[in-house]
Motif scaffolding. Structure first.
Motif, PDB file in Angstrom:
ATOM      1  N   PHE A 245      -0.489  -2.727  -7.330  1.00  8.77           N
ATOM      2  CA  PHE A 245      -0.195  -2.645  -5.894  1.00  8.77           C
ATOM      3  C   PHE A 245      -1.466  -2.828  -5.071  1.00  8.77           C
ATOM      4  O   PHE A 245      -1.468  -3.535  -4.057  1.00  8.77           O
ATOM      5  CB  PHE A 245       0.472  -1.315  -5.538  1.00  8.77           C
ATOM      6  N   VAL A 246      -2.552  -2.207  -5.498  1.00  8.93           N
ATOM      7  CA  VAL A 246      -3.834  -2.349  -4.780  1.00  8.93           C
ATOM      8  C   VAL A 246      -4.317  -3.796  -4.859  1.00  8.93           C
ATOM      9  O   VAL A 246      -4.748  -4.376  -3.857  1.00  8.93           O
ATOM     10  CB  VAL A 246      -4.891  -1.367  -5.334  1.00  8.93           C
TER      11      VAL A 246
ATOM     12  N   VAL B 167      -0.255   1.259 -10.038  1.00  5.10           N
ATOM     13  CA  VAL B 167      -1.069   1.490  -8.841  1.00  5.10           C
ATOM     14  C   VAL B 167      -2.106   0.385  -8.682  1.00  5.10           C
ATOM     15  O   VAL B 167      -2.298  -0.152  -7.588  1.00  5.10           O
ATOM     16  CB  VAL B 167      -1.737   2.888  -8.887  1.00  5.10           C
ATOM     17  N   ILE B 168      -2.770   0.033  -9.756  1.00  2.13           N
ATOM     18  CA  ILE B 168      -3.784  -1.026  -9.700  1.00  2.13           C
ATOM     19  C   ILE B 168      -3.147  -2.343  -9.260  1.00  2.13           C
ATOM     20  O   ILE B 168      -3.740  -3.088  -8.480  1.00  2.13           O
ATOM     21  CB  ILE B 168      -4.499  -1.161 -11.051  1.00  2.13           C
TER      22      ILE B 168
ATOM     23  N   SER C 229      -0.944   0.837 -15.551  1.00  2.00           N
ATOM     24  CA  SER C 229      -0.829   1.436 -14.228  1.00  2.00           C
ATOM     25  C   SER C 229      -0.288   0.431 -13.214  1.00  2.00           C
ATOM     26  O   SER C 229      -0.831  -0.663 -13.068  1.00  2.00           O
ATOM     27  CB  SER C 229      -2.200   1.929 -13.762  1.00  2.00           C
TER      28      SER C 229
ATOM     29  N   SER D   3       2.203   7.176  -1.536  1.00  2.00           N
ATOM     30  CA  SER D   3       3.205   8.158  -1.959  1.00  2.00           C
ATOM     31  C   SER D   3       4.341   7.441  -2.688  1.00  2.00           C
ATOM     32  O   SER D   3       4.666   6.297  -2.359  1.00  2.00           O
ATOM     33  CB  SER D   3       3.766   8.889  -0.741  1.00  2.00           C
ATOM     34  N   THR D   4       4.949   8.135  -3.629  1.00  2.00           N
ATOM     35  CA  THR D   4       6.119   7.580  -4.316  1.00  2.00           C
ATOM     36  C   THR D   4       7.400   8.300  -3.887  1.00  2.00           C
ATOM     37  O   THR D   4       8.388   8.296  -4.608  1.00  2.00           O
ATOM     38  CB  THR D   4       5.949   7.661  -5.846  1.00  2.00           C
TER      39      THR D   4
ATOM     40  N   PRO E 153       3.398   2.438  -1.837  1.00  3.98           N
ATOM     41  CA  PRO E 153       3.572   3.157  -3.101  1.00  3.98           C
ATOM     42  C   PRO E 153       2.277   3.763  -3.638  1.00  3.98           C
ATOM     43  O   PRO E 153       2.308   4.675  -4.456  1.00  3.98           O
ATOM     44  CB  PRO E 153       4.089   2.095  -4.077  1.00  3.98           C
ATOM     45  N   VAL E 154       1.141   3.262  -3.172  1.00  2.00           N
ATOM     46  CA  VAL E 154      -0.144   3.840  -3.573  1.00  2.00           C
ATOM     47  C   VAL E 154      -0.337   5.180  -2.862  1.00  2.00           C
ATOM     48  O   VAL E 154      -0.863   6.134  -3.442  1.00  2.00           O
ATOM     49  CB  VAL E 154      -1.306   2.877  -3.238  1.00  2.00           C
TER      50      VAL E 154
ATOM     51  N   LEU F 181       0.809  -1.225   0.000  1.00  6.48           N
ATOM     52  CA  LEU F 181       0.000   0.000   0.000  1.00  6.48           C
ATOM     53  C   LEU F 181       0.842   1.275   0.000  1.00  6.48           C
ATOM     54  O   LEU F 181       0.376   2.317  -0.469  1.00  6.48           O
ATOM     55  CB  LEU F 181      -0.932   0.026   1.208  1.00  6.48           C
TER      56      LEU F 181
END
Length: 109
Positions: free
Chosen positions: A92-93, A89-90, A87, A19-20, A16-17, A14
Motif C-alpha cells: 500500500f505504501v 502494508v508495504i 506484508s 487503520s484497518t 489501510p496503512v 494510504l
C-alpha cells in the motif's frame, strides 16, 4: 482533473496503512476503485498534451506497449515484494508513493 484522480487514489492507498477499521477499508476501496479505471484516460490525455500531432501514432504505439509491459512487470514486482516481506502494508505504501509521484509529474507542464 488527472491530478485529482491520482490524489484520490493516493488517499485510498494510504487509508489501510492508517487503520484497518471497516470505515477506513470501505473508504479505501471506494477511493482506489474510483481512481483505477480512470488511469488509462489520464495516461492517454497526458500523452496527447505532450505529443506533437504528427508524432501521435508512433507515441500511441509506444505508450500501449509500455503500459502493457508495466502492468506485467508490476504484477511480478508486487507479488515478489509480498513474498519477500509477507506484508500488505508495504504494498500500500509503495502504491501510494507511485500515485503521489504520478500526480506530481502531472502538475509539471
Amino acid at each position: 482533473f488527472p491530478v485529482t484522480i491520482l490524489f484520490i487514489g493516493f488517499f485510498g492507498l494510504l487509508l489501510p496503512v492508517i487503520s484497518t477499521s471497516s470505515l477506513f477499508l470501505f473508504l479505501a476501496s471506494y477511493c482506489f476503485g474510483f481512481s483505477l479505471p480512470s488511469l488509462p484516460v489520464v495516461i492517454a490525455g497526458r500523452m496527447r498534451e505532450l505529443t506533437a500531432p504528427g508524432q501521435l501514432a508512433a507515441v500511441w504505439s509506444a505508450l500501449t506497449a509500455s503500459v502493457a509491459i508495466g502492468q506485467g512487470a508490476g504484477g511480478f514486482i508486487v507479488a515478489s515484494i509480498f513474498d519477500w516481506t509477507n506484508s500488505f502494508v508495504i504494498l500500500f505504501v509503495f502504491g501510494a508513493i507511485l500515485y503521489f509521484l504520478s500526480a506530481v509529474l502531472c502538475l509539471k507542464k
